[in-house]
Design a protein around this motif. Structure first.
Motif: not given
Length: 388
Positions: A104, A156, A161, A165
């Protein structure tokens, strides 16, 4: 060494500076969507930078109301619950880097701040590590947030990603221990800092203890710095580390919340402050103050980390390799959190467009490896091992 038993000039009270103030004020609580908290200013002239064009330090949700979530230029006194104004920062010395996982490259797993401070004529380097609550937080017991239950395993993924998030509730189900307990945070967690001089030479390498039993503290628990608990000097003189403390140490002792040794103060997924414990910091934060004289004529250079660790964490791996990069640009009122400034757009492969490599695969950088727990060593992706 403990965060409260300080020696010499430091006993007089120290280390807190007046906030420099940026044009865009950052929220200390924000939301819990895994992004850097956006700037929030009720005025119409809010801009995400100061007069010199420097972005203010990022933040994660959960810092409470004491001022502990302010950028490092506002400082923290190790003996107080939050920010105060006893010291003076040296102009143009504040720096911040965000740290990203292999998978990510847009949502920071942590950020490291550092600033040179003057306290009672002593020059100190103040370094602070703040971890994303999506990885670990100070919620535990029956009030733990995101530590298992009905949610599906998350975190992740190797493909890049995920939209928005990682979130505090996105971690995997508990790994055989039924959630997150206070004891999980005692006697096992630590952070490793490596500090170099102006020539790039490694001068100090040490672990900071997160929390251990300590009969001398009001709550019976405290961070034991670099010389107790999980704290340890790997390179350099321990005397150069003037003070060390952590967010949970401050919660239990300086803030007077020492009764919360089984369940943390109740909150929600946004880490909204509890009215009975408004200053509780739900984030995992490490602060250290180092004498600038330790770096000699070359002066202080940098402070870095190479991994984040929590036992347990909300992620599949308790130890995650991280790589430094620029922080996402903070936003002002009405703006959505940015995708990030540390790696690229959502969906980008962690290897920069190529296919990431599983453990044992060839690599040239950590970001070539699919697993967040792998490091590229001798050209091969392999699980990171924390030095003891």
């Amino acid at each position: 060494m403990r965060s409260f038993a300080l020696t010499g000039w430091f006993c007089g009270g120290l280390l807190s500076l007046a906030a420099l103030g940026s044009a865009c004020t950052l929220s200390g609580t924000g939301n819990a969507d895994g992004h850097i908290v956006s700037g929030e200013d009720p005025g119409e002239d809010c801009v995400p930078s100061d007069d010199e064009g420097n972005a203010p330090a990022p933040s994660f949700p959960g810092s409470g109301m004491s001022g502990a979530g302010d950028p490092i230029t506002a400082d923290l006194d190790p003996l107080s619950c939050g920010a105060s104004s006893l010291g003076v920062p040296v102009d143009s010395t504040a720096q911040v880097d965000c740290y990203y996982t292999n998978s990510n490259p847009t949502t920071p797993m942590a950020f490291v701040e550092r600033v040179v401070e003057i306290a009672e004529s002593e020059e100190l380097v103040h370094v602070r590590l703040t971890l994303n609550p999506a990885f670990v937080d100070n919620t535990y017991g029956e009030t733990a947030i995101g530590w298992g239950g009905d949610q599906e395993p998350g975190g992740p993924q190797p493909g890049g990603p995920q939209p928005g998030g990682p979130k505090p509730g996105d971690g995997p189900k508990p790994k055989g221990h039924g959630g997150h307990t206070f004891k999980d945070l005692v006697g096992s967690d630590k952070a490793q800092f490596q500090l170099t001089d102006g020539k790039g030479e490694l001068v100090l390498d040490f672990y900071v203890d997160y929390l251990s039993e300590d009969e001398a503290s009001p709550s019976g628990y405290a961070s034991l710095g670099v010389l107790g608990g999980e704290g340890k000097m790997l390179l350099g003189d321990a005397g150069a580390v003037v003070a060390a403390t952590t967010s949970l140490d401050r919660d239990l002792n300086a803030c007077g919340y020492g009764a919360y040794l089984e369940d943390s103060p109740e909150t929600d997924e946004n880490y909204t402050p509890n009215s009975e414990t408004p200053d509780w910091d739900y984030r995992v934060v490490y602060d250290v103050w180092v004498s600038a004289s330790a770096f000699g004529a070359a002066g202080f250079g940098d402070a870095t980390i190479s991994y984040v660790h929590a036992s347990p964490s909300k992620y599949p791996s308790d130890t995650v390799t991280v790589t430094p990069g620029p922080c996402p640009t903070p936003t002002c009122e009405g703006d959505d959190p940015p995708a990030g400034g540390g790696g690229g757009d959502a969906g980008e492969d962690p290897g920069g467009g190529g296919e990431c490599k599983e453990s044992g695969g060839e690599c040239t950088a950590n970001t070539d490896c699919c697993s967040d727990g792998d490091v590229c060593l001798s050209g091969v992706c392999q699980q990171i091992v924390i030095p003891q």
